[in-house]
Enzyme design. Sequence first.
Site, PDB file in Angstrom:
ATOM      1  N   LYS A   1       0.844  -1.216   0.000  1.00 53.31           N
ATOM      2  CA  LYS A   1       0.000   0.000   0.000  1.00 53.31           C
ATOM      3  C   LYS A   1       0.872   1.256   0.000  1.00 53.31           C
ATOM      4  O   LYS A   1       0.587   2.198  -0.729  1.00 53.31           O
ATOM      5  CB  LYS A   1      -0.920   0.029   1.246  1.00 53.31           C
ATOM      6  CG  LYS A   1      -1.978  -1.064   1.260  1.00 53.31           C
ATOM      7  CD  LYS A   1      -3.048  -0.798   2.328  1.00 53.31           C
ATOM      8  CE  LYS A   1      -2.534  -0.896   3.750  1.00 53.31           C
ATOM      9  NZ  LYS A   1      -2.182  -2.247   4.213  1.00 53.31           N
TER      10      LYS A   1
ATOM     11  N   ARG B   1     -10.299   0.555   8.179  1.00 52.19           N
ATOM     12  CA  ARG B   1      -9.865  -0.810   8.471  1.00 52.19           C
ATOM     13  C   ARG B   1     -10.964  -1.617   9.156  1.00 52.19           C
ATOM     14  O   ARG B   1     -10.786  -2.812   9.364  1.00 52.19           O
ATOM     15  CB  ARG B   1      -8.666  -0.748   9.403  1.00 52.19           C
ATOM     16  CG  ARG B   1      -7.327  -1.116   8.765  1.00 52.19           C
ATOM     17  CD  ARG B   1      -6.302  -1.001   9.831  1.00 52.19           C
ATOM     18  NE  ARG B   1      -5.034  -1.577   9.634  1.00 52.19           N
ATOM     19  CZ  ARG B   1      -3.938  -0.954   9.214  1.00 52.19           C
ATOM     20  NH1 ARG B   1      -4.029   0.273   8.766  1.00 52.19           N
ATOM     21  NH2 ARG B   1      -2.779  -1.549   9.213  1.00 52.19           N
TER      22      ARG B   1
ATOM     23  N   ARG C   1      11.439  -7.326   6.522  1.00 57.31           N
ATOM     24  CA  ARG C   1      11.521  -5.909   6.143  1.00 57.31           C
ATOM     25  C   ARG C   1      12.552  -5.129   6.969  1.00 57.31           C
ATOM     26  O   ARG C   1      12.595  -5.246   8.192  1.00 57.31           O
ATOM     27  CB  ARG C   1      10.134  -5.266   6.299  1.00 57.31           C
ATOM     28  CG  ARG C   1      10.090  -3.805   5.905  1.00 57.31           C
ATOM     29  CD  ARG C   1       8.717  -3.350   5.525  1.00 57.31           C
ATOM     30  NE  ARG C   1       7.718  -3.485   6.573  1.00 57.31           N
ATOM     31  CZ  ARG C   1       6.431  -3.222   6.382  1.00 57.31           C
ATOM     32  NH1 ARG C   1       5.998  -2.832   5.202  1.00 57.31           N
ATOM     33  NH2 ARG C   1       5.576  -3.342   7.370  1.00 57.31           N
TER      34      ARG C   1
ATOM     35  N   ARG D   1      11.053  -2.311  11.947  1.00 58.05           N
ATOM     36  CA  ARG D   1       9.915  -1.673  12.615  1.00 58.05           C
ATOM     37  C   ARG D   1       9.502  -2.579  13.765  1.00 58.05           C
ATOM     38  O   ARG D   1       9.531  -3.798  13.631  1.00 58.05           O
ATOM     39  CB  ARG D   1       8.759  -1.553  11.615  1.00 58.05           C
ATOM     40  CG  ARG D   1       8.254  -0.157  11.450  1.00 58.05           C
ATOM     41  CD  ARG D   1       7.284  -0.069  10.312  1.00 58.05           C
ATOM     42  NE  ARG D   1       5.995  -0.681  10.623  1.00 58.05           N
ATOM     43  CZ  ARG D   1       4.950  -0.649   9.809  1.00 58.05           C
ATOM     44  NH1 ARG D   1       5.045  -0.051   8.637  1.00 58.05           N
ATOM     45  NH2 ARG D   1       3.818  -1.213  10.140  1.00 58.05           N
TER      46      ARG D   1
ATOM     47  N   ARG E   1      -1.938  -9.369  12.882  1.00 60.40           N
ATOM     48  CA  ARG E   1      -2.409  -8.356  11.934  1.00 60.40           C
ATOM     49  C   ARG E   1      -3.181  -8.999  10.779  1.00 60.40           C
ATOM     50  O   ARG E   1      -4.168  -8.444  10.312  1.00 60.40           O
ATOM     51  CB  ARG E   1      -1.220  -7.543  11.394  1.00 60.40           C
ATOM     52  CG  ARG E   1      -0.806  -6.440  12.347  1.00 60.40           C
ATOM     53  CD  ARG E   1       0.155  -5.487  11.684  1.00 60.40           C
ATOM     54  NE  ARG E   1       1.530  -5.919  11.797  1.00 60.40           N
ATOM     55  CZ  ARG E   1       2.538  -5.416  11.105  1.00 60.40           C
ATOM     56  NH1 ARG E   1       2.323  -4.474  10.237  1.00 60.40           N
ATOM     57  NH2 ARG E   1       3.760  -5.865  11.270  1.00 60.40           N
TER      58      ARG E   1
HETATM   59  P1  AMP Z   1       0.230   0.386   8.993  1.00 55.56           P
HETATM   60  O1  AMP Z   1       1.425   1.269   8.837  1.00 55.56           O
HETATM   61  O2  AMP Z   1      -0.931   0.783   8.117  1.00 55.56           O
HETATM   62  O3  AMP Z   1       0.583  -1.080   8.880  1.00 55.56           O
HETATM   63  O4  AMP Z   1      -0.310   0.605  10.501  1.00 55.56           O
HETATM   64  C1  AMP Z   1       0.492   0.293  11.616  1.00 55.56           C
HETATM   65  C2  AMP Z   1      -0.384   0.096  12.839  1.00 55.56           C
HETATM   66  O5  AMP Z   1      -1.105   1.316  13.125  1.00 55.56           O
HETATM   67  C3  AMP Z   1      -1.477  -0.962  12.711  1.00 55.56           C
HETATM   68  O6  AMP Z   1      -0.997  -2.271  12.974  1.00 55.56           O
HETATM   69  C4  AMP Z   1      -2.474  -0.496  13.767  1.00 55.56           C
HETATM   70  O7  AMP Z   1      -2.015  -0.795  15.077  1.00 55.56           O
HETATM   71  C5  AMP Z   1      -2.420   1.030  13.607  1.00 55.56           C
HETATM   72  N1  AMP Z   1      -3.407   1.524  12.605  1.00 55.56           N
HETATM   73  C6  AMP Z   1      -3.127   2.113  11.401  1.00 55.56           C
HETATM   74  N2  AMP Z   1      -4.252   2.449  10.765  1.00 55.56           N
HETATM   75  C7  AMP Z   1      -5.277   2.059  11.555  1.00 55.56           C
HETATM   76  C8  AMP Z   1      -6.708   2.100  11.434  1.00 55.56           C
HETATM   77  N3  AMP Z   1      -7.310   2.620  10.343  1.00 55.56           N
HETATM   78  N4  AMP Z   1      -7.456   1.600  12.458  1.00 55.56           N
HETATM   79  C9  AMP Z   1      -6.882   1.079  13.569  1.00 55.56           C
HETATM   80  N5  AMP Z   1      -5.529   0.994  13.738  1.00 55.56           N
HETATM   81  C10 AMP Z   1      -4.744   1.469  12.755  1.00 55.56           C
END
Ligand code: AMP
Length: 219
Positions: free
Chosen positions: A13, A88, A127, A162, A173
């Site tokens: 993404k 999400r 990663r 990360r 996840r």
């Molecule tokens: P990402 O970088 O999109 O993988 O997001 C990293 C982490 O941020 C996720 O594993 C969640 O803990 C939190 N997060 C990001 N976007 C959302 C969302 N729309 N709703 C809930 N938690 C989120």
Amino acid sequence: MNIILLAPPAAGKGTQSALLENYYQLCHISTGDLLRDALKQDTEEAKELKEIMAQGKLVSDEMILKLIENTLTTSNLKNGYILDGFPRTLKQAIDYDNLLKKMNQKIDYVLCLDIDKEILKKRIVGRLLCKNCGAIYNEYFEVSRPKEEGICDKCGFSLIKREDDNEESFENRYDLYLKETYPLIEYYQSKGNLYHVPFADTPNQVFEEIKSIIGDKHD
Ligand code: AMP
């Protein structure tokens, strides 16, 4: 033009958002990045947030909605935007629809990136990220391995992982994705603006698929 990228963790993404941002001059809004920024503050809330994210759990819908509403109402988004990592959950999608109505805006494309679970796992567990310039590598795939172990090819700084890029967090996840986010595919399908983007070997090939969906309509 407003776009939602819907996909499991590590489906690309972020990479596709950067390509879309550059090609169509859109603004990239990543809730993950916005949250990682919020973590830098030295508050109790930031500590709790860090814990939730490290475990691969979802942050509360209320907090995410506030973050999105704040971003959409205070940023310059005249050409439109790409939402990366939001919505999400079904609740987030419904609240976001209400917000769009209030702002007299709409979503044009919901792009669903189709990709196999085993590839995703390797992408996440392997990663590596440059803490200086943000370049991304992967120790499992030869094409994306750094030339010198642990060092960024581009700027020479050391590479880090990360905190939430481990196998346990990936499984959490991914399960969460199936339970909470996957149902959004049907939600947007019934609204008529969902497009499947098939898997391809390189990010540029995936982007060509995306352009074949969006490009003709806006050229
Ligand atoms: P990402 O970088 O999109 O993988 O997001 C990293 C982490 O941020 C996720 O594993 C969640 O803990 C939190 N997060 C990001 N976007 C959302 C969302 N729309 N709703 C809930 N938690 C989120």
